[in-house]
Design an enzyme around this catalytic site. Sequence first.
Site, PDB file in Angstrom:
ATOM      1  N   GLY A 130      23.887  33.712 -24.538  1.00 58.24           N
ATOM      2  CA  GLY A 130      23.752  33.355 -25.960  1.00 58.24           C
ATOM      3  C   GLY A 130      24.687  32.070 -26.369  1.00 58.24           C
TER       4      GLY A 130
ATOM      5  N   GLY B  65      21.323  27.982 -33.458  1.00 62.25           N
ATOM      6  CA  GLY B  65      21.337  26.839 -34.311  1.00 62.25           C
ATOM      7  C   GLY B  65      22.530  25.933 -34.176  1.00 62.25           C
TER       8      GLY B  65
ATOM      9  N   GLY C  64      29.058  18.033 -18.654  1.00 61.20           N
ATOM     10  CA  GLY C  64      29.056  19.311 -18.111  1.00 61.20           C
ATOM     11  C   GLY C  64      30.201  19.648 -17.219  1.00 61.20           C
TER      12      GLY C  64
ATOM     13  N   THR D 174      29.620  13.740 -22.543  1.00 63.00           N
ATOM     14  CA  THR D 174      30.120  14.807 -22.109  1.00 63.00           C
ATOM     15  C   THR D 174      29.448  15.011 -20.550  1.00 63.00           C
ATOM     16  OG1 THR D 174      28.600  16.233 -23.270  1.00 63.00           O
ATOM     17  CG2 THR D 174      30.736  16.214 -23.994  1.00 63.00           C
TER      18      THR D 174
ATOM     19  N   GLY E 119      33.190  17.212 -16.613  1.00 62.14           N
ATOM     20  CA  GLY E 119      34.217  16.882 -17.769  1.00 62.14           C
ATOM     21  C   GLY E 119      33.660  15.842 -18.785  1.00 62.14           C
TER      22      GLY E 119
ATOM     23  N   GLY F 122      27.771  22.888 -25.293  1.00 56.97           N
ATOM     24  CA  GLY F 122      27.973  21.508 -26.146  1.00 56.97           C
ATOM     25  C   GLY F 122      28.325  21.878 -27.464  1.00 56.97           C
ATOM     26  N   ASP F 123      27.962  22.888 -28.117  1.00 61.68           N
ATOM     27  CA  ASP F 123      28.292  23.305 -29.602  1.00 61.68           C
ATOM     28  C   ASP F 123      29.550  23.852 -29.614  1.00 61.68           C
ATOM     29  OD1 ASP F 123      25.610  22.569 -30.407  1.00 61.68           O
ATOM     30  OD2 ASP F 123      24.909  24.406 -30.200  1.00 61.68           O
TER      31      ASP F 123
ATOM     32  N   ASN G 186      26.334  27.329 -34.727  1.00 62.58           N
ATOM     33  CA  ASN G 186      26.954  27.515 -33.583  1.00 62.58           C
ATOM     34  C   ASN G 186      28.436  26.872 -33.643  1.00 62.58           C
ATOM     35  OD1 ASN G 186      24.693  28.964 -32.169  1.00 62.58           O
ATOM     36  ND2 ASN G 186      23.932  27.230 -30.968  1.00 62.58           N
TER      37      ASN G 186
ATOM     38  N   ASP H 118      17.772  32.793 -32.609  1.00 67.83           N
ATOM     39  CA  ASP H 118      17.450  32.632 -31.088  1.00 67.83           C
ATOM     40  C   ASP H 118      16.738  33.583 -30.685  1.00 67.83           C
ATOM     41  OD1 ASP H 118      18.668  30.117 -31.613  1.00 67.83           O
ATOM     42  OD2 ASP H 118      20.152  30.693 -30.215  1.00 67.83           O
TER      43      ASP H 118
END
Length: 278
Positions: free
Chosen positions: A270, A39, A206, A204, A209, A234-235, A43, A13
């Site tokens: 990151g 990636g 954010g 999801t 919840g 999210g990862d 991740n 990244d």
Amino acid sequence: MGRVVVVGSLNVDLVTSVEVHPRPGETVIGSGLDRYAGGKGANQAMAAARAGSGEVLMVGRVGADEGGSLYRTRLERTGVDVSGVLVDDSEPTGHALIVVDEDGENTIVVVPGANGRVSESDLGPVHACGPGDVVLLQLEIPLPVVAAAVRLAHERGARVVVNVAPFASLPPDVVALADPLVANEHEAAALADAGGVPASLLVTFGAHGASWDGVEYPAHTVPTHRVRDTTGAGDAFCGALAAALASGADRATAMDAALAAGAAAVQHHGAQPDPHLV
């Protein structure tokens, strides 16, 4: 206790910060340029390993370049088995170009590189899966390979978790085999528009919840001033979820672990903790 086998992407990244995101045709000045490990696949493998509940194996490809070599070493140091991460002589390691604004929101452009050459012949570790294992996938590698991995994992009796990000349509049988299929609000809407019918859907929201098959789970609250960067939240959620499920956790326990991981992820820059790829 089962294993987590992550089939997916590994990216380097390149990240810069701006006051506000540029509009189409507009140029803005970025502050700094950092090289991070990213990636979605890697991740999530890192997040699963950090959960510390069992063996994590990564399946994917990097280029025969410095970024790919550094990344394999980084994963090994974290305890991820990289025997399934092949070195591709034809394409460079994948890259993502990430711009983060003052509110911590990001835009991302992904250049697949070696990720685009992951093939069904790379799925040997999935052949070795069995009941109790969790196979976790995202959509930053060729979709036919995703579909083949899902079907193969199911045949072997493993649990399949599919994160439909970045969103793309998958064959109906592949969607139906996911337990669960994980999507954010936008991806869930796109899935509905595409006619996808998952047997188990986890959405999801954010800071609001998540919902798994209609059962709502509250987010772990993060004060606004502590939100640094939403990249990779999210990862982190998906990796921690897979690790908890592989350890035999029930839904409520797995969701709590996943939501905690997502909340922790927004508090550092990151997609991974201490993400600098040096």
